[in-house]
Design a protein around this motif. Sequence first.
Motif, PDB file in Angstrom:
ATOM      1  N   ASP A 128       0.840  -1.195   0.000  1.00  0.00           N
ATOM      2  CA  ASP A 128       0.000   0.000   0.000  1.00  0.00           C
ATOM      3  C   ASP A 128       0.878   1.248   0.000  1.00  0.00           C
ATOM      4  OD1 ASP A 128      -2.478  -1.301   0.035  1.00  0.00           O
ATOM      5  OD2 ASP A 128      -2.364  -1.602   2.202  1.00  0.00           O
ATOM      6  N   VAL A 129       0.507   2.201  -0.821  1.00  0.00           N
ATOM      7  CA  VAL A 129       1.221   3.473  -0.909  1.00  0.00           C
ATOM      8  C   VAL A 129       0.263   4.575  -0.474  1.00  0.00           C
ATOM      9  CG1 VAL A 129       2.311   5.119  -2.484  1.00  0.00           C
ATOM     10  CG2 VAL A 129       2.664   2.671  -2.806  1.00  0.00           C
ATOM     11  N   ASP A 130       0.727   5.442   0.424  1.00  0.00           N
ATOM     12  CA  ASP A 130      -0.069   6.585   0.877  1.00  0.00           C
ATOM     13  C   ASP A 130       0.900   7.748   1.077  1.00  0.00           C
ATOM     14  OD1 ASP A 130      -1.914   8.357   1.826  1.00  0.00           O
ATOM     15  OD2 ASP A 130      -2.370   7.248   3.665  1.00  0.00           O
ATOM     16  N   ASN A 180      -2.308   9.402 -19.162  1.00  0.00           N
ATOM     17  CA  ASN A 180      -3.575  10.128 -19.127  1.00  0.00           C
ATOM     18  C   ASN A 180      -4.683   9.406 -18.366  1.00  0.00           C
ATOM     19  OD1 ASN A 180      -3.114  12.620 -20.613  1.00  0.00           O
ATOM     20  ND2 ASN A 180      -2.559  11.248 -22.278  1.00  0.00           N
ATOM     21  N   GLU A 181      -4.436   8.162 -17.965  1.00  0.00           N
ATOM     22  CA  GLU A 181      -5.443   7.412 -17.198  1.00  0.00           C
ATOM     23  C   GLU A 181      -5.459   7.913 -15.754  1.00  0.00           C
ATOM     24  OE1 GLU A 181      -6.033   2.832 -15.695  1.00  0.00           O
ATOM     25  OE2 GLU A 181      -5.077   3.154 -17.645  1.00  0.00           O
ATOM     26  N   ASP A 182      -6.619   8.316 -15.283  1.00  0.00           N
ATOM     27  CA  ASP A 182      -6.748   8.817 -13.912  1.00  0.00           C
ATOM     28  C   ASP A 182      -6.363   7.742 -12.901  1.00  0.00           C
ATOM     29  OD1 ASP A 182      -7.550  11.371 -14.623  1.00  0.00           O
ATOM     30  OD2 ASP A 182      -9.685  10.851 -14.612  1.00  0.00           O
ATOM     31  N   GLY A 183      -5.554   8.132 -11.911  1.00  0.00           N
ATOM     32  CA  GLY A 183      -5.174   7.220 -10.838  1.00  0.00           C
ATOM     33  C   GLY A 183      -4.113   6.206 -11.197  1.00  0.00           C
ATOM     34  N   LYS A 184      -3.446   6.365 -12.323  1.00  0.00           N
ATOM     35  CA  LYS A 184      -2.488   5.352 -12.789  1.00  0.00           C
ATOM     36  C   LYS A 184      -1.024   5.710 -12.481  1.00  0.00           C
ATOM     37  CE  LYS A 184      -1.522   1.682 -15.408  1.00  0.00           C
ATOM     38  NZ  LYS A 184      -1.982   0.345 -15.144  1.00  0.00           N
ATOM     39  N   ALA A 185      -0.555   6.880 -12.910  1.00  0.00           N
ATOM     40  CA  ALA A 185       0.873   7.218 -12.824  1.00  0.00           C
ATOM     41  C   ALA A 185       1.087   8.502 -12.042  1.00  0.00           C
ATOM     42  CB  ALA A 185       1.468   7.352 -14.224  1.00  0.00           C
ATOM     43  N   TYR A 186       1.930   8.417 -11.006  1.00  0.00           N
ATOM     44  CA  TYR A 186       2.192   9.565 -10.133  1.00  0.00           C
ATOM     45  C   TYR A 186       3.676   9.699  -9.843  1.00  0.00           C
ATOM     46  CZ  TYR A 186      -2.773   9.810  -9.057  1.00  0.00           C
ATOM     47  OH  TYR A 186      -4.127   9.947  -9.143  1.00  0.00           O
ATOM     48  N   LEU A 187       4.078  10.932  -9.551  1.00  0.00           N
ATOM     49  CA  LEU A 187       5.396  11.206  -8.991  1.00  0.00           C
ATOM     50  C   LEU A 187       5.166  11.573  -7.530  1.00  0.00           C
ATOM     51  CD1 LEU A 187       7.009  13.391 -11.793  1.00  0.00           C
ATOM     52  CD2 LEU A 187       7.515  11.003 -11.260  1.00  0.00           C
ATOM     53  N   ALA A 188       5.651  10.731  -6.632  1.00  0.00           N
ATOM     54  CA  ALA A 188       5.486  10.976  -5.198  1.00  0.00           C
ATOM     55  C   ALA A 188       6.709  11.690  -4.660  1.00  0.00           C
ATOM     56  CB  ALA A 188       5.279   9.660  -4.458  1.00  0.00           C
TER      57      ALA A 188
END
Length: 156
Positions: free
Chosen positions: A69-71, A112-120
Amino acid sequence: MKKKSIVIVIIMLVITCIASVFYLRSRNDAPKGNLAIINGDKTVLIDPFSGSLVSVKGVTINAKGQEKDVDEIGISLKDAISKSGLDKAGFTKARVVSSDEFAAEISFDEINEDGKAYLAKQQEDDGSTSARLYVFGDSDSKRQVKNVVRIELLNE
């Protein structure tokens, strides 16, 4: 015979050192705290964590199939690329590269897919921050890139 082997080893070491110097001078790393976005011959430096950040929540899967899990907080990869203004030139995929040249590719559709790729936002030991790419719902754990320094937009 021994002297000849030593000379060959010394020559190989010199060649390796020279090649390393040329390689390290040609790298396109951004200064600490910044991220280089590259599209063709254009490079723009951005601070991915300036402005409003979003919650980065999801589940990653490692090579053994274990879930984590990532938060955290960060920015979507789409928004980071948009900050540069280079998204208008068009691209089909992005190559996300770490400080040690580890790289992962992600398609335009995934970005462009929502909730798919993030820079944390990651806190380093020296107090600085770095970016980490998370691709949620992806069984390829090799696309979880730490210490991201540049994003190359590709048109292939």
